[in-house]
Design an enzyme around this catalytic site. Sequence first.
Site, mmCIF file in Angstrom:
data_model
loop_
_atom_site.group_PDB
_atom_site.id
_atom_site.type_symbol
_atom_site.label_atom_id
_atom_site.label_comp_id
_atom_site.label_asym_id
_atom_site.label_seq_id
_atom_site.Cartn_x
_atom_site.Cartn_y
_atom_site.Cartn_z
ATOM 1 N N SER A 134 -2.832 -3.911 48.535
ATOM 2 C CA SER A 134 -4.042 -3.300 48.003
ATOM 3 C C SER A 134 -3.806 -2.829 46.573
ATOM 4 O O SER A 134 -2.672 -2.509 46.194
ATOM 5 C CB SER A 134 -4.459 -2.101 48.864
ATOM 6 O OG SER A 134 -5.488 -1.355 48.246
ATOM 7 N N TYR A 147 -1.539 6.891 51.544
ATOM 8 C CA TYR A 147 -1.887 5.499 51.843
ATOM 9 C C TYR A 147 -1.375 4.566 50.740
ATOM 10 O O TYR A 147 -0.799 3.506 51.018
ATOM 11 C CB TYR A 147 -3.405 5.381 51.976
ATOM 12 C CG TYR A 147 -3.927 3.982 52.158
ATOM 13 C CD1 TYR A 147 -3.875 3.345 53.399
ATOM 14 C CD2 TYR A 147 -4.493 3.284 51.086
ATOM 15 C CE1 TYR A 147 -4.361 2.059 53.565
ATOM 16 C CE2 TYR A 147 -4.983 1.998 51.242
ATOM 17 C CZ TYR A 147 -4.913 1.386 52.481
ATOM 18 O OH TYR A 147 -5.399 0.113 52.637
#
Length: 243
Positions: A134, A147
Amino acid sequence: MNGILLLGGHSDIGGDLSARLCAGREVVVVARRSQDLHEVVVRLNEAGASAVHTLDFEASELSSHQRLIERAIELTGGISTAIVAFGILGDQQRAEHDQAHAVDIATIDFTAQVSVLTVLAEQMDAGEIIAFSSIAGWRARKANYVYGSTKAGLDAFCQGLSDRLYGSDLRLITARPGFVIGSMTEGMKPAPMSVTPDAVAAAVAREIRNGTASTTLWIPGRLRLLAWVMKLVPRPIWRRLSR
């Protein structure tokens, strides 16, 4: 030896990608609460899968990963496409103060991913493994550093694994999408260059059909430029960004 393994049957991207690839192939879908996979099973059958199997999967139970993947291979006669699409976003504010929650995020989004990717690389002879990094891992931000750090670690692991697999009949596709507008981010304001699960799945499916070697795939492609700019922002300014 043409089966598909979807690790993360509740994933929007994983379900969409599997549906794009499953015609004439057996699919094994694994997830926590496998009894709730009816919709994805129906979707894959409608997309032309020759058979769809479901198995229970608890990502945090690392010792179960080897047997789970071996069972998927037994059911299909061989896996040639493995989609590693499980994960959690977690609650950043909670993780800042709750050690257990921070560790849960790290375990599921990094440690468990390393575990299954290592097993898959050993068990598969040819085909492709798809992992999902990501933009969040490109440079950690205070708004989602827990995260983001797992994605940074996963991305680094995948770059090394890609190099290990280079020249073999097995390749690793590491997808690096921007903010994905889906069930995981429901209620959140989309970031610049956001993408939808079907757009991510379409880009990965094209790469599977057209590519010949391990690769890292920015989705959308222009996200690469934004990532370059992100690296140049001075730290005092970066730490003041809300997102």
